[in-house]
Design a protein around this motif. Structure first.
Motif, PDB file in Angstrom:
ATOM      1  N   LYS A 305       0.801  -1.223   0.000  1.00 65.83           N
ATOM      2  CA  LYS A 305       0.000   0.000   0.000  1.00 65.83           C
ATOM      3  C   LYS A 305       0.834   1.273   0.000  1.00 65.83           C
ATOM      4  N   SER A 306       2.120   1.175   0.316  1.00 63.00           N
ATOM      5  CA  SER A 306       2.975   2.366   0.256  1.00 63.00           C
ATOM      6  C   SER A 306       3.700   2.475  -1.078  1.00 63.00           C
ATOM      7  N   ALA A 307       3.485   1.509  -1.971  1.00 61.90           N
ATOM      8  CA  ALA A 307       4.130   1.528  -3.282  1.00 61.90           C
ATOM      9  C   ALA A 307       3.454   2.562  -4.187  1.00 61.90           C
ATOM     10  N   ARG A 308       4.106   2.887  -5.262  1.00 63.26           N
ATOM     11  CA  ARG A 308       3.675   4.000  -6.115  1.00 63.26           C
ATOM     12  C   ARG A 308       2.280   3.805  -6.700  1.00 63.26           C
ATOM     13  N   ILE A 309       1.987   2.629  -7.234  1.00 69.17           N
ATOM     14  CA  ILE A 309       0.709   2.431  -7.912  1.00 69.17           C
ATOM     15  C   ILE A 309      -0.453   2.530  -6.934  1.00 69.17           C
ATOM     16  N   TYR A 310      -0.339   1.853  -5.811  1.00 70.55           N
ATOM     17  CA  TYR A 310      -1.423   1.896  -4.826  1.00 70.55           C
ATOM     18  C   TYR A 310      -1.596   3.317  -4.287  1.00 70.55           C
ATOM     19  N   GLY A 346     -17.901   5.027 -10.362  1.00 70.97           N
ATOM     20  CA  GLY A 346     -17.935   6.375 -10.922  1.00 70.97           C
ATOM     21  C   GLY A 346     -16.739   6.705 -11.795  1.00 70.97           C
ATOM     22  N   LYS A 347     -15.726   5.854 -11.802  1.00 69.11           N
ATOM     23  CA  LYS A 347     -14.555   6.052 -12.644  1.00 69.11           C
ATOM     24  C   LYS A 347     -14.585   5.038 -13.784  1.00 69.11           C
ATOM     25  N   THR A 348     -13.688   5.191 -14.739  1.00 64.76           N
ATOM     26  CA  THR A 348     -13.687   4.312 -15.914  1.00 64.76           C
ATOM     27  C   THR A 348     -12.396   3.513 -16.006  1.00 64.76           C
ATOM     28  N   ALA A 349     -12.478   2.414 -16.750  1.00 61.20           N
ATOM     29  CA  ALA A 349     -11.293   1.600 -16.985  1.00 61.20           C
ATOM     30  C   ALA A 349     -10.241   2.393 -17.753  1.00 61.20           C
ATOM     31  N   GLU A 350     -10.676   3.264 -18.637  1.00 60.78           N
ATOM     32  CA  GLU A 350      -9.733   4.086 -19.403  1.00 60.78           C
ATOM     33  C   GLU A 350      -8.923   4.988 -18.481  1.00 60.78           C
ATOM     34  N   GLU A 351      -9.580   5.591 -17.502  1.00 64.45           N
ATOM     35  CA  GLU A 351      -8.877   6.454 -16.555  1.00 64.45           C
ATOM     36  C   GLU A 351      -7.848   5.665 -15.753  1.00 64.45           C
ATOM     37  N   VAL A 352      -8.222   4.469 -15.335  1.00 62.22           N
ATOM     38  CA  VAL A 352      -7.315   3.635 -14.544  1.00 62.22           C
ATOM     39  C   VAL A 352      -6.126   3.184 -15.382  1.00 62.22           C
ATOM     40  N   GLU A 353      -6.390   2.780 -16.618  1.00 62.79           N
ATOM     41  CA  GLU A 353      -5.292   2.357 -17.489  1.00 62.79           C
ATOM     42  C   GLU A 353      -4.320   3.508 -17.738  1.00 62.79           C
ATOM     43  N   GLN A 354      -4.857   4.684 -17.953  1.00 65.56           N
ATOM     44  CA  GLN A 354      -3.997   5.852 -18.170  1.00 65.56           C
ATOM     45  C   GLN A 354      -3.152   6.144 -16.934  1.00 65.56           C
ATOM     46  N   ALA A 355      -3.735   5.970 -15.757  1.00 63.11           N
ATOM     47  CA  ALA A 355      -2.996   6.226 -14.521  1.00 63.11           C
ATOM     48  C   ALA A 355      -1.893   5.190 -14.309  1.00 63.11           C
ATOM     49  N   LEU A 356      -2.163   3.926 -14.615  1.00 60.55           N
ATOM     50  CA  LEU A 356      -1.137   2.884 -14.522  1.00 60.55           C
ATOM     51  C   LEU A 356       0.015   3.181 -15.478  1.00 60.55           C
ATOM     52  N   THR A 357      -0.338   3.535 -16.702  1.00 62.28           N
ATOM     53  CA  THR A 357       0.682   3.852 -17.708  1.00 62.28           C
ATOM     54  C   THR A 357       1.497   5.074 -17.288  1.00 62.28           C
ATOM     55  N   ALA A 358       0.839   6.058 -16.673  1.00 60.22           N
ATOM     56  CA  ALA A 358       1.541   7.269 -16.234  1.00 60.22           C
ATOM     57  C   ALA A 358       2.614   6.955 -15.197  1.00 60.22           C
ATOM     58  N   GLU A 359       2.332   6.001 -14.296  1.00 56.43           N
ATOM     59  CA  GLU A 359       3.331   5.625 -13.289  1.00 56.43           C
ATOM     60  C   GLU A 359       4.541   4.959 -13.928  1.00 56.43           C
ATOM     61  N   ILE A 360       4.301   4.186 -14.964  1.00 56.45           N
ATOM     62  CA  ILE A 360       5.416   3.558 -15.682  1.00 56.45           C
ATOM     63  C   ILE A 360       6.232   4.613 -16.422  1.00 56.45           C
ATOM     64  N   GLU A 361       5.552   5.545 -17.066  1.00 59.78           N
ATOM     65  CA  GLU A 361       6.264   6.598 -17.795  1.00 59.78           C
ATOM     66  C   GLU A 361       7.074   7.475 -16.847  1.00 59.78           C
ATOM     67  N   LEU A 362       6.567   7.661 -15.636  1.00 59.17           N
ATOM     68  CA  LEU A 362       7.293   8.465 -14.658  1.00 59.17           C
ATOM     69  C   LEU A 362       8.631   7.814 -14.305  1.00 59.17           C
ATOM     70  N   VAL A 363       8.639   6.501 -14.165  1.00 61.17           N
ATOM     71  CA  VAL A 363       9.893   5.788 -13.878  1.00 61.17           C
ATOM     72  C   VAL A 363      10.856   5.903 -15.047  1.00 61.17           C
ATOM     73  N   LYS A 364      10.333   5.896 -16.257  1.00 61.63           N
ATOM     74  CA  LYS A 364      11.189   6.020 -17.434  1.00 61.63           C
ATOM     75  C   LYS A 364      11.822   7.398 -17.547  1.00 61.63           C
ATOM     76  N   ASN A 365      11.090   8.416 -17.109  1.00 61.76           N
ATOM     77  CA  ASN A 365      11.532   9.800 -17.328  1.00 61.76           C
ATOM     78  C   ASN A 365      12.261  10.421 -16.151  1.00 61.76           C
ATOM     79  N   GLU A 366      12.051   9.881 -14.933  1.00 65.49           N
ATOM     80  CA  GLU A 366      12.694  10.451 -13.749  1.00 65.49           C
ATOM     81  C   GLU A 366      13.340   9.345 -12.923  1.00 65.49           C
ATOM     82  N   LEU A 367      14.581   9.578 -12.511  1.00 70.29           N
ATOM     83  CA  LEU A 367      15.273   8.595 -11.692  1.00 70.29           C
ATOM     84  C   LEU A 367      14.579   8.426 -10.337  1.00 70.29           C
TER      85      LEU A 367
END
Length: 450
Positions: A305-310, A346-367
């Motif tokens: 629960k303290s990890a980035r995605i959660y 009240g949220k969508t699968a598209e929003e969740v997928e975008q948020a998961l992808t954003a966390e991966i992109e953050l690791v790629k772009n910032e140490l």
């Protein structure tokens, strides 16, 4: 003032805990487990790993066979798992159900498990009963009855298990569908429990052929950990297992999954309350040097629960009810790096997928910051070392490493984790966590029928 005192006490307790963890970790790290393992092999090919642990008068005996879902052919999936069930249904010496009853009468516990790569059996009890485990396991290695009536009854049990755990569980069904789409050539696409239509048609001849092929001493590993003397135990193992003849060498799995060169996407409609998103990236396994960086990256992204995605999807953005992932590192062939999230009402699968992808992109772009990286490495190391406090976990880890690679590969784990840098994490994220290597599965909920 009271709040300040509570904070100070909490901080003081945290500091003490950290100091104790560091001291204990250093002490455990210096006592290399693998240096105390005795390795032997019988003339019939049975591999034996013995590890003395005299902290308590307890012993665990594991017999693992180098066979799992990856060894099955299309049309006969589920053989490994069904045969695991049948291993408790009687031999010419031990009647149906008597195996586990005998263990319990002697104050022990036993069980079994099937995976993509192996099938394992174990008994744990007082060390003076170790002969019983050896006798029973040697007997069912080659003397299984495979009674047709027992087979048909157990097939119904397995089919019901599949209904409850997969077909009636939308998330499990989605994970299964994702795996089947992610692998096109390799048998990792097959569920361990098997496809329902295959289970229905499995015959005694299928099980007998499979048993004769894979349940032979030269395809097995015996691991014992606990309160015994290796030089006294080895002759007992030789007495019980030595007379069993070597079998023909089982066929190897030759399938190799080709590189995925484009995103795969699927949608599954099931009765459910909320959407769910699963995505899996093809990654190498523990035989590749990048496995340590992927292990740390998986922990940073999804290690609780303290990890980035959660923290991001559940606490901050409030897009998901829960989220997580992992890394299928301990497998014979390259496997997946899965991530998942349950969509908030009240949220969508598209929003969740975008948020998961954003966390991966953050690791790629910032140490990854040094403090976050060191915290993850410390927690991984502590979990690995504290797990060695159990004779069962020690035996399980030795057996698993021996099956998927070599038991000595265990030695490389902590040095490999400690050597991971922030640059390594960024590099493996860019190399493997790309859309072209990804399979995305989305659960589309249908109204639950009443």
């Amino acid at each position: 003032m009271r709040q300040r005192m509570r904070r100070l006490r909490k901080q003081g307790g945290t500091i003490v805990w950290i100091v104790l963890c560091v001291l204990l970790t250093q002490g455990l790290a210096e006592a290399q487990v693998t240096a105390r393992v005795t390795e032997s092999m019988l003339e019939n090919g049975l591999k034996i790993l013995l590890l003395e642990e005299h902290k308590a008068s307890v012993v665990t005996v594991h017999i693992w066979y180098r066979v799992g879902a990856r060894n099955e052919q299309p049309g006969t999936t589920g053989l490994s798992h069904l045969l695991e069930h049948m291993m408790f249904k009687g031999t010419s010496k031990v009647g149906p159900g008597q195996f586990s009853r005998t263990i319990r009468k002697n104050g022990g516990r036993d069980n079994a498990f099937t995976s993509e790569d192996y099938t394992g059996y174990f008994e744990t009890f007082a060390s003076d009963r170790i002969d019983l485990a050896l006798k029973l396991e040697a007997d069912r290695m080659r003397n299984l009855l495979l009674d047709p009536k027992e087979i048909e009854a157990e097939k119904k049990v397995v089919m019901e298990e599949r209904r409850l755990r997969t077909e009636d569980d939308p998330v499990s069904a989605l994970r299964e569908a994702m795996g089947a789409a992610a692998f096109q050539a390799h048998p990792y696409r097959q569920p361990v429990i098997g496809w329902m239509t295959d289970i229905e048609r499995l015959a005694r001849e299928d099980l007998a052929r499979y048993y004769d092929t894979y349940y032979v001493p030269n395809n097995a590993v015996l691991v014992a950990v606990g309160d015994f003397k290796s030089d006294e135990l080895l002759p007992k193992i030789r007495h019980h297992f030595g007379p069993i003849p070597r079998g023909a060498q089982p066929p190897s799995v030759r399938a190799v999954e080709p590189e995925q060169r484009g995103e795969r996407r699927l949608f599954l409609r099931k009765e459910a309350e909320l959407p769910f998103v699963f995505m899996g990236y093809h990654v190498p396994n523990l035989k590749h040097p990048d496995n340590f960086a992927l292990e740390v990256l998986a922990y940073i992204l999804s290690g609780g629960k303290s990890a980035r995605i959660y923290k991001s999807l559940v606490y901050e953005k409030q897009l998901a009810l829960f989220a997580g992932g992992g890394y299928d590192r301990e497998s014979i062939d390259p496997n997946l790096f899965p991530l998942y999230a349950s969509v908030m009402p009240g949220k969508t699968a598209e929003e969740v997928e975008q948020a998961l992808t954003a966390e991966i992109e953050l690791v790629k772009n910032e140490l990854i910051p040094d403090r976050e990286l060191q915290k993850a490495k410390n927690q991984i190391e502590a979990g690995f070392l504290f797990g060695q406090d159990s004779v069962f976990n020690l035996a399980r880890q030795l057996a698993e490493y021996e099956i998927v690679a070599d038991w000595r590969a265990w030695e490389a784990y902590l040095p490999g984790i400690r050597a991971v840098t922030a640059a390594d994490l960024q590099r493996v994220a860019k190399a493997y966590l790309t859309p072209d290597h990804r399979t995305v599965a989305v659960l589309i909920p249908e109204k639950i029928k009443k």
